[in-house]
Write an enzyme that holds these catalytic residues in place. Structure first.
Site, PDB file in Angstrom:
ATOM      1  N   VAL A  11       0.834  -1.214   0.000  1.00 25.29           N
ATOM      2  CA  VAL A  11       0.000   0.000   0.000  1.00 25.29           C
ATOM      3  C   VAL A  11       0.864   1.259   0.000  1.00 25.29           C
ATOM      4  O   VAL A  11       0.638   2.189  -0.777  1.00 25.29           O
ATOM      5  CB  VAL A  11      -0.950  -0.012   1.229  1.00 25.29           C
ATOM      6  CG1 VAL A  11      -1.632   1.334   1.404  1.00 25.29           C
ATOM      7  CG2 VAL A  11      -1.971  -1.120   1.093  1.00 25.29           C
ATOM      8  N   THR A  86      -1.125  -4.234   9.202  1.00 19.80           N
ATOM      9  CA  THR A  86      -1.993  -4.446  10.377  1.00 19.80           C
ATOM     10  C   THR A  86      -2.394  -5.921  10.383  1.00 19.80           C
ATOM     11  O   THR A  86      -3.543  -6.259  10.108  1.00 19.80           O
ATOM     12  CB  THR A  86      -3.271  -3.583  10.312  1.00 19.80           C
ATOM     13  OG1 THR A  86      -3.893  -3.770   9.025  1.00 19.80           O
ATOM     14  CG2 THR A  86      -2.963  -2.123  10.498  1.00 19.80           C
ATOM     15  N   PHE A 155      -8.582   1.536  -1.499  1.00 18.76           N
ATOM     16  CA  PHE A 155      -9.467   0.539  -2.113  1.00 18.76           C
ATOM     17  C   PHE A 155      -8.769  -0.099  -3.305  1.00 18.76           C
ATOM     18  O   PHE A 155      -9.359  -0.315  -4.357  1.00 18.76           O
ATOM     19  CB  PHE A 155     -10.788   1.198  -2.536  1.00 18.76           C
ATOM     20  CG  PHE A 155     -11.531   1.844  -1.391  1.00 18.76           C
ATOM     21  CD1 PHE A 155     -12.271   1.067  -0.506  1.00 18.76           C
ATOM     22  CD2 PHE A 155     -11.478   3.208  -1.170  1.00 18.76           C
ATOM     23  CE1 PHE A 155     -12.943   1.639   0.568  1.00 18.76           C
ATOM     24  CE2 PHE A 155     -12.145   3.801  -0.108  1.00 18.76           C
ATOM     25  CZ  PHE A 155     -12.877   3.005   0.772  1.00 18.76           C
ATOM     26  N   PHE A 255     -18.185  -9.019  -9.095  1.00 15.82           N
ATOM     27  CA  PHE A 255     -18.060  -9.800  -7.858  1.00 15.82           C
ATOM     28  C   PHE A 255     -19.198 -10.787  -7.645  1.00 15.82           C
ATOM     29  O   PHE A 255     -19.688 -10.965  -6.543  1.00 15.82           O
ATOM     30  CB  PHE A 255     -17.883  -8.868  -6.650  1.00 15.82           C
ATOM     31  CG  PHE A 255     -16.447  -8.497  -6.473  1.00 15.82           C
ATOM     32  CD1 PHE A 255     -15.866  -7.556  -7.310  1.00 15.82           C
ATOM     33  CD2 PHE A 255     -15.655  -9.133  -5.540  1.00 15.82           C
ATOM     34  CE1 PHE A 255     -14.517  -7.252  -7.208  1.00 15.82           C
ATOM     35  CE2 PHE A 255     -14.306  -8.833  -5.431  1.00 15.82           C
ATOM     36  CZ  PHE A 255     -13.746  -7.892  -6.267  1.00 15.82           C
ATOM     37  N   ALA A 258     -18.765 -17.294  -8.885  1.00 18.81           N
ATOM     38  CA  ALA A 258     -18.523 -18.438  -8.011  1.00 18.81           C
ATOM     39  C   ALA A 258     -17.145 -18.978  -8.344  1.00 18.81           C
ATOM     40  O   ALA A 258     -16.693 -18.884  -9.485  1.00 18.81           O
ATOM     41  CB  ALA A 258     -19.592 -19.490  -8.248  1.00 18.81           C
ATOM     42  N   CYS A 266      -6.849  -9.031   2.180  1.00 13.77           N
ATOM     43  CA  CYS A 266      -7.880  -8.133   2.704  1.00 13.77           C
ATOM     44  C   CYS A 266      -9.166  -8.829   3.133  1.00 13.77           C
ATOM     45  O   CYS A 266      -9.579  -8.713   4.286  1.00 13.77           O
ATOM     46  CB  CYS A 266      -8.222  -7.074   1.675  1.00 13.77           C
ATOM     47  SG  CYS A 266      -6.928  -5.853   1.504  1.00 13.77           S
ATOM     48  N   LYS A 327      -5.292 -14.885  -6.816  1.00 11.12           N
ATOM     49  CA  LYS A 327      -6.023 -14.398  -7.992  1.00 11.12           C
ATOM     50  C   LYS A 327      -4.979 -14.064  -9.065  1.00 11.12           C
ATOM     51  O   LYS A 327      -3.781 -14.030  -8.764  1.00 11.12           O
ATOM     52  CB  LYS A 327      -6.879 -13.179  -7.643  1.00 11.12           C
ATOM     53  CG  LYS A 327      -6.060 -11.960  -7.245  1.00 11.12           C
ATOM     54  CD  LYS A 327      -6.958 -10.756  -7.176  1.00 11.12           C
ATOM     55  CE  LYS A 327      -6.157  -9.482  -7.202  1.00 11.12           C
ATOM     56  NZ  LYS A 327      -6.973  -8.297  -7.253  1.00 11.12           N
TER      57      LYS A 327
HETATM   58  C1  UDX Z   1      -9.705  -6.416  -2.321  1.00  8.24           C
HETATM   59  C2  UDX Z   1     -10.645  -5.255  -2.678  1.00  8.24           C
HETATM   60  O1  UDX Z   1     -11.206  -5.472  -3.974  1.00  8.24           O
HETATM   61  C3  UDX Z   1      -9.902  -3.932  -2.598  1.00  8.24           C
HETATM   62  O2  UDX Z   1     -10.795  -2.858  -2.845  1.00  8.24           O
HETATM   63  C4  UDX Z   1      -9.303  -3.786  -1.213  1.00  8.24           C
HETATM   64  O3  UDX Z   1      -8.569  -2.605  -1.095  1.00  8.24           O
HETATM   65  C5  UDX Z   1      -8.410  -4.983  -0.898  1.00  8.24           C
HETATM   66  O4  UDX Z   1      -9.143  -6.195  -1.048  1.00  8.24           O
HETATM   67  P1  UDX Z   1      -7.802  -7.815  -3.563  1.00  8.24           P
HETATM   68  O5  UDX Z   1      -7.647  -8.571  -2.296  1.00  8.24           O
HETATM   69  O6  UDX Z   1      -6.580  -7.343  -4.259  1.00  8.24           O
HETATM   70  O7  UDX Z   1      -8.696  -6.495  -3.310  1.00  8.24           O
HETATM   71  O8  UDX Z   1      -8.571  -8.746  -4.583  1.00  8.24           O
HETATM   72  P2  UDX Z   1      -9.964  -8.797  -5.347  1.00  8.24           P
HETATM   73  O9  UDX Z   1      -9.735  -8.613  -6.783  1.00  8.24           O
HETATM   74  O10 UDX Z   1     -10.977  -7.951  -4.705  1.00  8.24           O
HETATM   75  O11 UDX Z   1     -10.334 -10.340  -5.122  1.00  8.24           O
HETATM   76  C6  UDX Z   1     -10.449 -10.888  -3.809  1.00  8.24           C
HETATM   77  C7  UDX Z   1     -10.755 -12.360  -3.859  1.00  8.24           C
HETATM   78  O12 UDX Z   1     -12.096 -12.590  -4.268  1.00  8.24           O
HETATM   79  C8  UDX Z   1      -9.886 -13.183  -4.809  1.00  8.24           C
HETATM   80  O13 UDX Z   1      -9.533 -14.385  -4.162  1.00  8.24           O
HETATM   81  C9  UDX Z   1     -10.808 -13.470  -5.984  1.00  8.24           C
HETATM   82  O14 UDX Z   1     -10.482 -14.662  -6.650  1.00  8.24           O
HETATM   83  C10 UDX Z   1     -12.138 -13.577  -5.283  1.00  8.24           C
HETATM   84  N1  UDX Z   1     -13.281 -13.276  -6.160  1.00  8.24           N
HETATM   85  C11 UDX Z   1     -13.458 -12.010  -6.643  1.00  8.24           C
HETATM   86  C12 UDX Z   1     -14.216 -14.265  -6.451  1.00  8.24           C
HETATM   87  O15 UDX Z   1     -14.079 -15.428  -6.012  1.00  8.24           O
HETATM   88  N2  UDX Z   1     -15.303 -13.947  -7.199  1.00  8.24           N
HETATM   89  C13 UDX Z   1     -15.511 -12.693  -7.691  1.00  8.24           C
HETATM   90  O16 UDX Z   1     -16.536 -12.487  -8.349  1.00  8.24           O
HETATM   91  C14 UDX Z   1     -14.541 -11.692  -7.407  1.00  8.24           C
END
Ligand code: UDX
Length: 442
Positions: A11, A86, A155, A255, A258, A266, A327
């Site tokens: 960050v 944190t 974010f 989002f 599945a 996070c 991811k």
């Molecule tokens: C997330 C938030 O999106 C971001 O705003 C915040 O600041 C930090 O946390 P990040 O952890 O980088 O970001 O990943 P993100 O792209 O949000 O995906 C999180 C997890 O959800 C991944 O494991 C992804 O595979 C999963 N996911 C996401 C799903 O299983 N399905 C979805 O439709 C979207």
């Protein structure tokens, strides 16, 4: 403007680099001298698309500096960002020791007005603690210097962090000091030019917003993962259902995928921290408790599918695993579903041949020397001698593979897809046995 960023992790580094790109004079501070050395040479210790270029060009332009010198760094910026870790305590609450230590350093060395900005994800009430820590250090020195504390949660999505910082949907600023708000507005104006995307609110609401956003997103994912379990049983395809509901603007398309469960630094941490904070206030967050439990179950869904196909005892079997990072576009292994999947397969006697385009190094670190797990050089090599292919992360290069090669190389043409990358109809026509998530339609 003169900006200091304390903590050059994910960050802090993105924040410092992107702010310097707009012409600000930025100093990034970290206690890790090795990391600072790398950064001074324009090398970045994490994988994040686009970040390397931003760091390099601003280091070269002399607008972005890295240091371990605490007094000099505190002297430098009128704006002092705190972007340290944190990590969760054993009980799930956020451990604030690094945030408070950063606040104390500021109080110990400041000589003029500072805006102290919490960028780290911190529970409601942290700003008050930061304020107290700075004030205490000032008092210990017998100084009375004016300062403000601001909450400015990030974010950023890993893999798209530079883009997210440069073009934010919104910038949340929690503050109770007019001058600080003016400075924050000026700092973010170049990033929010065409619309006023700065949301100014009280400190507690700003701190809460970050957790609420992540908790909402995690809820959508667990909700879809649960519906996927049912879809399989009743003969519906969750992918079609997703499109069917996502076209309603009240629901929206994002989002709703599945998959193999959410991971990362996070969602798991923030959902746990919110549940814990509620408990501390005598409230049970039933929905979020279930979100967390559903996700733990979801991380094992791919293994359940393997067991259904190959039996409980997987001795003598080998599985190809495509994708290790939590991811795509990141090498981050934190809370990655692959960790649970690999361990569960090996516990049942199987071997695993794993490949990830970027996260192999991190994966080696996180698994250590795990007998039964082998890292292979490319995605094709993982197929050699494997009974089935498991897809865990939706990297782009996995989206259109050579299906004939997959079929010819695997011992049995079975794909168990944790990210629903392929069309079940196409797979059937190719003679590949295909198992997705929530794809019950025939
Ligand atoms: C997330 C938030 O999106 C971001 O705003 C915040 O600041 C930090 O946390 P990040 O952890 O980088 O970001 O990943 P993100 O792209 O949000 O995906 C999180 C997890 O959800 C991944 O494991 C992804 O595979 C999963 N996911 C996401 C799903 O299983 N399905 C979805 O439709 C979207």
């Amino acid at each position: 403007m003169k900006v200091t960023v304390i903590g050059s992790g994910y960050v802090g580094l993105v924040t410092g680099a992107c702010l310097s790109d707009m012409g600000n004079d930025v100093v990034c501070l970290d206690v890790d001298a090795r990391k600072i050395g790398l950064l001074q040479d324009g090398k970045i210790p994490i994988y994040e698309p686009g970040l390397q270029e931003v760091v390099r060009r601003n280091v070269e332009a002399g607008r972005l500096h890295f240091t371990t010198d605490v007094p000099a760094a505190v002297q430098h910026g009128t704006l002092q960002f705190i972007g340290v870790g944190t990590p969760p305590d054993e009980d799930g609450s956020a451990d604030l020791q690094y945030v408070i230590a950063a606040a104390r350093s500021i109080g110990r060395h400041m000589t003029d007005y500072k805006v102290v900005i919490d960028k780290s994800t911190v529970p409601v009430g942290t700003a008050a603690k930061v304020k107290a820590a700075v004030a205490e250090e000032l008092a210990a020195r017998g100084q009375s210097v004016d300062f403000a504390v601001v909450s400015n949660p990030e974010f950023l999505k890993e893999g798209a962090a530079v883009e997210d910082f440069m073009r934010p949907d919104r910038v949340v600023v929690g503050a109770d000091d007019e001058r600080a708000v003016l400075l924050m507005r000026a700092l973010y104006a170049p990033f929010t030019r065409n619309r006023d995307r700065l949301l100014v609110m009280d400190l507690a609401s700003a701190e809460f917003t970050k957790y609420a956003a992540n908790a909402m997103l995690a809820t959508r994912i667990s909700f879809m993962n649960e519906l996927a379990l049912l879809a399989e049983r009743v003969g519906a395809d969750i992918e079609l259902v997703r499109r069917g509901i996502g076209s309603d603007p009240r629901i929206g398309t994002q989002f709703l995928y599945a998959g193999a469960g959410y991971g990362g630094s996070c969602f798991p941490k923030d959902v746990k921290a919110l549940v814990r904070a509620a408990q501390d206030n005598g409230i049970t967050l039933q929905v979020l408790t279930a979100v967390e439990e559903a996700n733990e179950r979801q991380k094992k869904v791919l293994v359940d599918k393997v067991v259904r196909r190959f039996g409980e005892d997987l001795t003598g079997r080998q599985f190809a695993l495509w994708g290790l990072a939590f991811k795509p576009d990141t090498d981050d292994m934190r809370e990655a579903p692959s960790r649970v999947i690999v361990e569960e397969l090996i516990r049942r006697g199987a071997d695993v041949a794993a490949f990830d385009p970027v996260a192999m190094h991190e994966a080696r670190r996180s698994f250590g020397d795990l007998p039964g797990l082998r890292f292979v050089a490319d995605q094709a090599a993982a197929l050699q001698g494997s009974d089935a292919l498991l897809i865990v992360t939706e990297w782009r290069q996995f989206k259109s593979p050579d299906f004939e090669q997959i079929k010819a190389t695997l011992r049995q043409p079975v794909i168990i897809d944790g990210r629903n990358l392929y069309d079940p109809g196409l797979m059937a026509s190719l003679g590949i046995e295909y198992v997705g998530i929530g794809r019950g339609a025939r």
